[in-house]
Design a protein around this motif. Structure first.
Motif, PDB file in Angstrom:
ATOM      1  N   SER A   2     -10.348  -9.897  -4.072  1.00 39.20           N
ATOM      2  CA  SER A   2      -9.745 -10.899  -3.202  1.00 39.20           C
ATOM      3  C   SER A   2      -8.348 -10.462  -2.780  1.00 39.20           C
ATOM      4  O   SER A   2      -7.610  -9.856  -3.555  1.00 39.20           O
ATOM      5  N   SER A   3      -7.970 -10.794  -1.561  1.00 42.27           N
ATOM      6  CA  SER A   3      -6.617 -10.487  -1.106  1.00 42.27           C
ATOM      7  C   SER A   3      -5.656 -11.602  -1.489  1.00 42.27           C
ATOM      8  O   SER A   3      -4.468 -11.498  -1.275  1.00 42.27           O
ATOM      9  N   GLU A   4      -6.183 -12.665  -2.059  1.00 43.03           N
ATOM     10  CA  GLU A   4      -5.349 -13.785  -2.482  1.00 43.03           C
ATOM     11  C   GLU A   4      -4.560 -13.385  -3.722  1.00 43.03           C
ATOM     12  O   GLU A   4      -5.097 -12.808  -4.663  1.00 43.03           O
ATOM     13  N   VAL A   5      -3.263 -13.711  -3.723  1.00 43.50           N
ATOM     14  CA  VAL A   5      -2.411 -13.362  -4.849  1.00 43.50           C
ATOM     15  C   VAL A   5      -2.455 -14.490  -5.858  1.00 43.50           C
ATOM     16  O   VAL A   5      -2.247 -15.645  -5.523  1.00 43.50           O
ATOM     17  N   GLY A   6      -2.743 -14.143  -7.102  1.00 40.21           N
ATOM     18  CA  GLY A   6      -2.758 -15.129  -8.176  1.00 40.21           C
ATOM     19  C   GLY A   6      -1.404 -15.150  -8.848  1.00 40.21           C
ATOM     20  O   GLY A   6      -0.394 -15.482  -8.243  1.00 40.21           O
ATOM     21  N   ASN A   7      -1.361 -14.727 -10.079  1.00 39.11           N
ATOM     22  CA  ASN A   7      -0.112 -14.669 -10.826  1.00 39.11           C
ATOM     23  C   ASN A   7       0.648 -13.402 -10.484  1.00 39.11           C
ATOM     24  O   ASN A   7       0.064 -12.355 -10.276  1.00 39.11           O
ATOM     25  N   ARG A   8       1.966 -13.523 -10.441  1.00 38.84           N
ATOM     26  CA  ARG A   8       2.812 -12.357 -10.178  1.00 38.84           C
ATOM     27  C   ARG A   8       3.102 -11.638 -11.479  1.00 38.84           C
ATOM     28  O   ARG A   8       3.344 -12.263 -12.503  1.00 38.84           O
ATOM     29  N   LEU A   9       3.112 -10.319 -11.432  1.00 36.66           N
ATOM     30  CA  LEU A   9       3.456  -9.503 -12.577  1.00 36.66           C
ATOM     31  C   LEU A   9       4.962  -9.264 -12.566  1.00 36.66           C
ATOM     32  O   LEU A   9       5.541  -8.922 -11.535  1.00 36.66           O
ATOM     33  N   VAL A  10       5.603  -9.471 -13.711  1.00 40.17           N
ATOM     34  CA  VAL A  10       7.028  -9.187 -13.857  1.00 40.17           C
ATOM     35  C   VAL A  10       7.173  -8.151 -14.962  1.00 40.17           C
ATOM     36  O   VAL A  10       6.702  -8.349 -16.082  1.00 40.17           O
ATOM     37  N   ILE A  11       7.821  -7.023 -14.634  1.00 39.13           N
ATOM     38  CA  ILE A  11       8.097  -5.976 -15.609  1.00 39.13           C
ATOM     39  C   ILE A  11       9.584  -6.025 -15.935  1.00 39.13           C
ATOM     40  O   ILE A  11      10.417  -5.993 -15.031  1.00 39.13           O
ATOM     41  N   PRO A  17      12.660   1.365 -11.404  1.00 38.45           N
ATOM     42  CA  PRO A  17      11.630   2.284 -10.923  1.00 38.45           C
ATOM     43  C   PRO A  17      12.151   3.297  -9.905  1.00 38.45           C
ATOM     44  O   PRO A  17      11.388   3.943  -9.214  1.00 38.45           O
ATOM     45  N   PHE A  18      13.462   3.425  -9.800  1.00 37.05           N
ATOM     46  CA  PHE A  18      14.074   4.390  -8.888  1.00 37.05           C
ATOM     47  C   PHE A  18      15.371   4.887  -9.500  1.00 37.05           C
ATOM     48  O   PHE A  18      15.910   4.286 -10.429  1.00 37.05           O
ATOM     49  N   GLN A  19      15.885   5.979  -8.962  1.00 36.53           N
ATOM     50  CA  GLN A  19      17.167   6.528  -9.366  1.00 36.53           C
ATOM     51  C   GLN A  19      18.155   6.274  -8.251  1.00 36.53           C
ATOM     52  O   GLN A  19      17.892   6.620  -7.092  1.00 36.53           O
ATOM     53  N   ALA A  20      19.295   5.666  -8.562  1.00 38.14           N
ATOM     54  CA  ALA A  20      20.311   5.373  -7.556  1.00 38.14           C
ATOM     55  C   ALA A  20      21.385   6.455  -7.585  1.00 38.14           C
ATOM     56  O   ALA A  20      21.820   6.887  -8.649  1.00 38.14           O
ATOM     57  N   THR A  21      21.794   6.894  -6.401  1.00 40.15           N
ATOM     58  CA  THR A  21      22.865   7.876  -6.270  1.00 40.15           C
ATOM     59  C   THR A  21      23.804   7.415  -5.167  1.00 40.15           C
ATOM     60  O   THR A  21      23.428   6.619  -4.314  1.00 40.15           O
ATOM     61  N   MET A  41       2.362   1.697 -12.263  1.00 41.77           N
ATOM     62  CA  MET A  41       2.592   0.278 -12.013  1.00 41.77           C
ATOM     63  C   MET A  41       2.897  -0.057 -10.559  1.00 41.77           C
ATOM     64  O   MET A  41       2.748  -1.199 -10.145  1.00 41.77           O
ATOM     65  N   ASP A  42       3.305   0.918  -9.769  1.00 36.53           N
ATOM     66  CA  ASP A  42       3.667   0.655  -8.369  1.00 36.53           C
ATOM     67  C   ASP A  42       2.551  -0.043  -7.590  1.00 36.53           C
ATOM     68  O   ASP A  42       2.797  -1.080  -6.969  1.00 36.53           O
ATOM     69  N   PRO A  43       1.318   0.457  -7.604  1.00 37.16           N
ATOM     70  CA  PRO A  43       0.271  -0.235  -6.837  1.00 37.16           C
ATOM     71  C   PRO A  43      -0.038  -1.635  -7.372  1.00 37.16           C
ATOM     72  O   PRO A  43      -0.364  -2.534  -6.603  1.00 37.16           O
ATOM     73  N   VAL A  44       0.101  -1.814  -8.670  1.00 38.80           N
ATOM     74  CA  VAL A  44      -0.149  -3.135  -9.264  1.00 38.80           C
ATOM     75  C   VAL A  44       0.928  -4.110  -8.820  1.00 38.80           C
ATOM     76  O   VAL A  44       0.643  -5.257  -8.443  1.00 38.80           O
ATOM     77  N   LEU A  45       2.183  -3.675  -8.849  1.00 36.68           N
ATOM     78  CA  LEU A  45       3.282  -4.538  -8.407  1.00 36.68           C
ATOM     79  C   LEU A  45       3.134  -4.910  -6.935  1.00 36.68           C
ATOM     80  O   LEU A  45       3.376  -6.055  -6.544  1.00 36.68           O
ATOM     81  N   ARG A  46       2.733  -3.966  -6.128  1.00 37.41           N
ATOM     82  CA  ARG A  46       2.547  -4.247  -4.699  1.00 37.41           C
ATOM     83  C   ARG A  46       1.415  -5.254  -4.480  1.00 37.41           C
ATOM     84  O   ARG A  46       1.538  -6.182  -3.698  1.00 37.41           O
TER      85      ARG A  46
END
Length: 64
Positions: A2-11, A17-21, A41-46
């Protein structure tokens, strides 16, 4: 699937998930993290419209 979003995942992590410079002109740039957890986790978060909460690293945002 389903494209419907249920519960949101929070990590919650001690890293982001990135390096800041800092680039020329005091602009902050970020590059994606190359670690396995980020890659997995990137595709799951999206898909779940999730949220990653973490620490930007030594010095925090004051370093920027």
């Amino acid at each position: 699937m389903s494209s419907e979003v249920g519960n949101r995942l929070v990590i919650v992590s001690n890293r982001l998930p990135f390096q800041a410079t800092v680039k020329a002109g005091s602009r902050m740039a970020r590059q994606p993290g190359g670690g396995g957890l980020v890659s997995a986790m990137d595709p799951v978060l999206r898909r779940t419209q999730g949220l990653w909460v973490g620490w930007p690293g030594e010095g925090g945002l004051e370093a920027f």
